[in-house]
Design a protein around this motif. Structure first.
Motif, PDB file in Angstrom:
ATOM      1  N   GLY A 164      -7.429  -8.956   7.232  1.00 27.96           N
ATOM      2  CA  GLY A 164      -7.003  -7.590   7.086  1.00 27.96           C
ATOM      3  C   GLY A 164      -6.629  -7.150   8.583  1.00 27.96           C
ATOM      4  N   TRP A 171      -6.458  -4.355  -7.995  1.00 28.39           N
ATOM      5  CA  TRP A 171      -6.266  -5.298  -6.666  1.00 28.39           C
ATOM      6  C   TRP A 171      -7.568  -5.862  -6.270  1.00 28.39           C
ATOM      7  N   GLY A 223      -6.060  -2.505   6.772  1.00 32.44           N
ATOM      8  CA  GLY A 223      -6.588  -3.540   5.965  1.00 32.44           C
ATOM      9  C   GLY A 223      -7.964  -3.975   6.440  1.00 32.44           C
ATOM     10  N   LEU A 283       1.082  -1.187  -0.048  1.00 32.31           N
ATOM     11  CA  LEU A 283       0.001   0.048  -0.057  1.00 32.31           C
ATOM     12  C   LEU A 283       0.840   0.934  -0.059  1.00 32.31           C
ATOM     13  N   PHE A 332      -5.546   0.995  -3.913  1.00 33.83           N
ATOM     14  CA  PHE A 332      -5.803  -0.440  -4.181  1.00 33.83           C
ATOM     15  C   PHE A 332      -6.802  -0.705  -5.344  1.00 33.83           C
ATOM     16  N   LEU A 339      -4.129  -7.860   3.971  1.00 33.09           N
ATOM     17  CA  LEU A 339      -4.148  -6.353   3.693  1.00 33.09           C
ATOM     18  C   LEU A 339      -3.561  -5.886   5.067  1.00 33.09           C
TER      19      LEU A 339
END
Length: 485
Positions: free
Chosen positions: A328, A312, A332, A256, A307, A294
């Motif tokens: 996540g 993605w 995330g 990210l 993202f 994530l």
């Protein structure tokens, strides 16, 4: 009386953080009490301290090297970038403001007293304080009001050792050039130097060391070869995270734009049966990944947009359809929900955005930051897990009624009905050995790492021995200055 010395770099990412950790452990092994200190750090990789604040992850590792609990005085100013021009300012463990770079320059003089107060409190508790600079003192355009390098060294009256990175080339110019551009009073504060990250026969650089010593009159403390096991220690710089080939089981992690607390991944990277693949911008999430994680984010909404811009979201749908697992963590986790609300414009303009929709939850950003060390267990199997919480925002929704984890006083996280998608706010969770083993078993492999913390301590011991072998540690100690009461 306590003594201190400051390790500065001729450039960024020369290996200061790791060297300080190794020096700290070397002095501990010699029987000294030691503490790390970094006046100002810039990183989105933070740690929660025992006294309820946050500091840079490298200082937490250095505290571990000193066999001491991490406290906020070890890193009194932490800058956490939120945009290309602005950062959150953490002072003595707690958020003070979010400012742009030009505004921060005006703020720095107000921070020096707090930095010095933290330093002197820390110094009263140990024999040695090993101080880490930030960036390079050669950035003389930043000298006015400086609290990170020579400004602090002058205010605290501590000597400096300069480290050069030979791996990127031009190290003689780095070192001699720094000497030339510094004003005489800063130049004279540097008492020694060392060269880091040499590959091959270090004797080939003997003439280079002679040249640097002749041009600067600084004491030669040695040439350190490349430390091959550096990857086993948590990295702080986002530029240091990269795919490391491992086992056949693949875990994919999108890089990210504002990735935060990415050391969550380190215990998985250390597993021999696992390859943690960092997916760079513009690449696709691999179809053969058993799990997609994530990671945390300093700017959740911006990273969610990023993202999607990388496609993605489409790759993740395909992964989910194939039966792949999704986890996540923190930011995330927020992305996996149905919506993210930012009514106060904490991350930018006030807005509400659609999440990825894998969990029936919604997050509302709030100004209060949650900071705490956590002990918990999984709801399904009562497997113990520990870590820390460091986030903005409150998450609610139906899937929160099927929590992933149970803390002492409340449930935490959420799971989809088939448990293929899970999320939580708990950072550092994969360092819990039985929990990590349980997660790996779900994706078809066995954990081969008995104790992650033991691996880190063993690597710190190896690093200390490595530094003792290649660096004049006795000379370094002799250059340390007494800390005034």
């Amino acid at each position: 009386m306590t003594k201190a010395i400051m390790i500065q770099g001729a450039g960024s990412n020369v290996g200061k953080s790791m060297l300080v950790a190794g020096i700290c452990r070397a002095l501990v092994k010699r029987g000294y009490s030691v503490a790390p200190f970094k006046p100002q750090n810039m990183s989105n990789n933070a740690a929660v301290t025992v006294d309820g604040g946050e500091i840079g992850r490298s200082q937490a590792l250095q505290a571990m090297a000193c066999k001491r609990p991490a406290i906020v005085d070890m890193n009194p100013v932490l800058l956490k970038p939120e945009t290309d021009i602005g950062a959150q300012v953490i002072v003595q463990g707690h958020r003070m403001a979010t400012v742009k770079a030009r505004e921060y320059s005006k703020l720095k003089p107000q921070l020096m007293p707090k930095v010095l107060a933290s330093f002197h409190r820390l110094a009263k508790t140990v024999d040695y304080v090993i101080i880490e600079g930030a960036g390079s003192p050669a950035e003389i355009n930043l000298r006015s009001g400086d609290i990170a390098n020579m400004g602090f060294a002058e205010a605290a009256n501590v000597p400096v050792v300069l480290i050069g990175d030979i791996d990127r080339g031009g190290v003689i110019a780095q070192m001699v050039g720094t000497y030339v551009v510094l004003p005489p009073e800063d130049r004279d504060r540097i008492t020694g130097f060392a060269i880091n990250k040499f590959r091959g026969d270090v004797s080939l650089f003997d003439d280079g060391m002679i040249t640097i010593a002749h041009e600067t009159s600084w004491r030669n403390l040695g040439v350190l070869p490349w430390f091959a096991d550096a990857w086993k220690l948590p990295a702080e710089d986002v530029m240091d995270i990269a795919t490391r080939p491992g086992g056949e089981i693949k875990i994919a992690v999108p890089r990210l734009g504002r990735i935060a607390n990415f050391d969550d991944l380190d215990p998985l990277v250390a597993e021999p049966n696992v390859t943690v693949e960092i997916i760079e911008q513009g690449q696709t999430l691999p179809g053969d990944a058993a799990m997609v994680i994530l990671p945390g984010s300093k700017s959740t909404i911006s990273d969610l947009e990023n993202f999607r811009a990388n496609g993605w979201d489409i790759d993740l749908q395909a992964h989910h359809r194939r039966g792949g697992k999704i986890i996540g963590v923190c930011g995330g986790y927020q992305m996996l929900g149905r919506k993210i609300h930012d009514p106060e414009g904490i991350e930018g303009a006030a807005c509400s955005v659609e999440g990825l929709g894998y969990l029936d939850i919604e997050t509302t950003m709030t100004p209060k930051k949650n900071l705490s060390l956590i002990k918990a267990h999984t709801v399904a199997n009562q497997t113990p897990v520990h870590g820390y919480e460091i986030h903005l925002g409150k998450t609610t929704g139906p899937d929160c009624y099927t929590p992933w984890l149970q803390l002492t006083d409340r449930p935490e996280g959420a799971m989809s009905s088939d448990q293929s998608v899970r999320g939580c706010y708990l950072h550092g969770l994969f360092a819990s050995d039985s929990f990590r083993a349980e997660i790996l078993a779900e994706i078809g492999t066995r954990s081969q790492l008995t104790s992650y913390d033991t691996t880190v301590h063993e690597t710190l011991d190896q690093l200390a021995s490595f530094i003792e072998q290649h660096m004049d540690v006795e000379g370094l100690i002799s250059l340390a200055g007494k800390v005034a009461p």
